[in-house]
Design a protein around this motif. Structure first.
Motif, PDB file in Angstrom:
ATOM      1  N   MET A   1     -39.936   3.108 -40.367  1.00  0.00           N
ATOM      2  CA  MET A   1     -40.612   2.538 -39.049  1.00  0.00           C
ATOM      3  C   MET A   1     -39.224   2.410 -38.361  1.00  0.00           C
ATOM      4  O   MET A   1     -39.412   2.474 -36.984  1.00  0.00           O
ATOM      5  CB  MET A   1     -41.303   1.411 -39.588  1.00  0.00           C
ATOM      6  CG  MET A   1     -41.714   0.674 -38.379  1.00  0.00           C
ATOM      7  SD  MET A   1     -43.284  -0.294 -38.702  1.00  0.00           S
ATOM      8  CE  MET A   1     -44.368   0.518 -39.837  1.00  0.00           C
ATOM      9  N   LEU A   2     -38.094   2.012 -38.610  1.00  0.00           N
ATOM     10  CA  LEU A   2     -36.939   1.791 -37.847  1.00  0.00           C
ATOM     11  C   LEU A   2     -36.575   3.191 -37.169  1.00  0.00           C
ATOM     12  O   LEU A   2     -35.946   3.174 -36.216  1.00  0.00           O
ATOM     13  CB  LEU A   2     -35.815   1.242 -38.814  1.00  0.00           C
ATOM     14  CG  LEU A   2     -34.613   0.912 -38.131  1.00  0.00           C
ATOM     15  CD1 LEU A   2     -34.945  -0.350 -37.089  1.00  0.00           C
ATOM     16  CD2 LEU A   2     -33.514   0.251 -39.069  1.00  0.00           C
ATOM     17  N   TYR A   3     -36.584   3.851 -38.291  1.00  0.00           N
ATOM     18  CA  TYR A   3     -36.316   5.389 -37.624  1.00  0.00           C
ATOM     19  C   TYR A   3     -37.143   5.589 -36.342  1.00  0.00           C
ATOM     20  O   TYR A   3     -36.489   6.010 -35.320  1.00  0.00           O
ATOM     21  CB  TYR A   3     -36.528   6.612 -38.559  1.00  0.00           C
ATOM     22  CG  TYR A   3     -36.481   7.694 -38.247  1.00  0.00           C
ATOM     23  CD1 TYR A   3     -35.242   8.290 -37.643  1.00  0.00           C
ATOM     24  CD2 TYR A   3     -37.428   8.498 -37.706  1.00  0.00           C
ATOM     25  CE1 TYR A   3     -34.955   9.891 -37.198  1.00  0.00           C
ATOM     26  CE2 TYR A   3     -37.315   9.763 -37.426  1.00  0.00           C
ATOM     27  CZ  TYR A   3     -36.178  10.521 -36.904  1.00  0.00           C
ATOM     28  OH  TYR A   3     -35.927  11.702 -36.713  1.00  0.00           O
TER      29      TYR A   3
ATOM     30  N   LYS B   1     -40.018  -1.350 -28.947  1.00  0.00           N
ATOM     31  CA  LYS B   1     -39.980  -2.962 -29.194  1.00  0.00           C
ATOM     32  C   LYS B   1     -41.068  -3.295 -30.034  1.00  0.00           C
ATOM     33  O   LYS B   1     -40.981  -4.124 -30.955  1.00  0.00           O
ATOM     34  CB  LYS B   1     -40.291  -3.614 -27.833  1.00  0.00           C
ATOM     35  CG  LYS B   1     -39.915  -5.067 -28.047  1.00  0.00           C
ATOM     36  CD  LYS B   1     -40.438  -5.704 -26.670  1.00  0.00           C
ATOM     37  CE  LYS B   1     -39.655  -5.126 -25.512  1.00  0.00           C
ATOM     38  NZ  LYS B   1     -40.006  -5.978 -24.309  1.00  0.00           N
ATOM     39  N   ILE B   2     -42.355  -2.737 -30.052  1.00  0.00           N
ATOM     40  CA  ILE B   2     -43.355  -3.215 -31.113  1.00  0.00           C
ATOM     41  C   ILE B   2     -43.097  -2.656 -32.230  1.00  0.00           C
ATOM     42  O   ILE B   2     -43.196  -3.531 -33.309  1.00  0.00           O
ATOM     43  CB  ILE B   2     -44.811  -2.620 -30.304  1.00  0.00           C
ATOM     44  CG1 ILE B   2     -45.436  -2.963 -29.391  1.00  0.00           C
ATOM     45  CG2 ILE B   2     -45.791  -2.799 -31.521  1.00  0.00           C
ATOM     46  CD1 ILE B   2     -46.294  -2.365 -28.461  1.00  0.00           C
TER      47      ILE B   2
ATOM     48  N   PHE C   1     -41.291  -3.796 -37.968  1.00  0.00           N
ATOM     49  CA  PHE C   1     -40.303  -3.803 -39.012  1.00  0.00           C
ATOM     50  C   PHE C   1     -39.614  -4.613 -39.415  1.00  0.00           C
ATOM     51  O   PHE C   1     -39.537  -5.039 -40.674  1.00  0.00           O
ATOM     52  CB  PHE C   1     -39.247  -2.633 -38.410  1.00  0.00           C
ATOM     53  CG  PHE C   1     -37.890  -2.408 -39.371  1.00  0.00           C
ATOM     54  CD1 PHE C   1     -37.922  -1.724 -40.807  1.00  0.00           C
ATOM     55  CD2 PHE C   1     -36.808  -3.146 -39.005  1.00  0.00           C
ATOM     56  CE1 PHE C   1     -36.752  -1.825 -41.240  1.00  0.00           C
ATOM     57  CE2 PHE C   1     -35.727  -3.100 -39.769  1.00  0.00           C
ATOM     58  CZ  PHE C   1     -35.700  -2.457 -41.007  1.00  0.00           C
ATOM     59  N   VAL C   2     -39.108  -5.485 -38.343  1.00  0.00           N
ATOM     60  CA  VAL C   2     -38.581  -7.026 -38.721  1.00  0.00           C
ATOM     61  C   VAL C   2     -39.489  -7.865 -39.615  1.00  0.00           C
ATOM     62  O   VAL C   2     -39.276  -8.531 -40.941  1.00  0.00           O
ATOM     63  CB  VAL C   2     -38.067  -7.771 -37.509  1.00  0.00           C
ATOM     64  CG1 VAL C   2     -37.650  -9.062 -37.747  1.00  0.00           C
ATOM     65  CG2 VAL C   2     -36.965  -6.852 -37.092  1.00  0.00           C
ATOM     66  N   ILE C   3     -40.987  -7.819 -39.138  1.00  0.00           N
ATOM     67  CA  ILE C   3     -41.954  -8.621 -39.992  1.00  0.00           C
ATOM     68  C   ILE C   3     -42.216  -8.144 -41.386  1.00  0.00           C
ATOM     69  O   ILE C   3     -42.074  -9.024 -42.438  1.00  0.00           O
ATOM     70  CB  ILE C   3     -43.196  -8.757 -39.169  1.00  0.00           C
ATOM     71  CG1 ILE C   3     -43.053  -9.510 -37.979  1.00  0.00           C
ATOM     72  CG2 ILE C   3     -44.397  -9.365 -40.084  1.00  0.00           C
ATOM     73  CD1 ILE C   3     -44.223  -9.370 -36.890  1.00  0.00           C
ATOM     74  N   LEU C   4     -42.168  -7.082 -41.360  1.00  0.00           N
ATOM     75  CA  LEU C   4     -42.382  -6.367 -42.919  1.00  0.00           C
ATOM     76  C   LEU C   4     -41.154  -6.574 -43.534  1.00  0.00           C
ATOM     77  O   LEU C   4     -41.114  -6.723 -44.920  1.00  0.00           O
ATOM     78  CB  LEU C   4     -42.712  -4.826 -42.689  1.00  0.00           C
ATOM     79  CG  LEU C   4     -43.900  -4.381 -42.290  1.00  0.00           C
ATOM     80  CD1 LEU C   4     -44.315  -3.345 -42.016  1.00  0.00           C
ATOM     81  CD2 LEU C   4     -45.274  -5.099 -42.998  1.00  0.00           C
TER      82      LEU C   4
END
Length: 53
Positions: free
Chosen positions: A1-3, A32-33, A38-41
């Motif tokens: 997802m970061l990719y 941004k979404i 990604f950060v939450i997961l």
């Protein structure tokens, strides 16, 4: 997802350079979404991993 977040960010930067403001804003919003998801997961996986041990 970061990719995918990085890919949409690069698309936004390139579109911004060439003057496509609408496309750049849309791609930046998607990036941004995806980054927030990604950060939450990532934080959730760290918390769940620590709870197991």
């Amino acid at each position: 997802m970061l990719y995918y977040s990085i890919v949409f960010f690069v698309i936004a930067v390139i579109a911004g350079i060439f003057g496509f403001g609408g496309i750049a804003a849309g791609a930046a919003g998607i990036a941004k979404i995806l980054f927030i998801i990604f950060v939450i997961l990532f934080i959730a996986s760290i918390i769940l991993r620590e709870r197991r041990f």
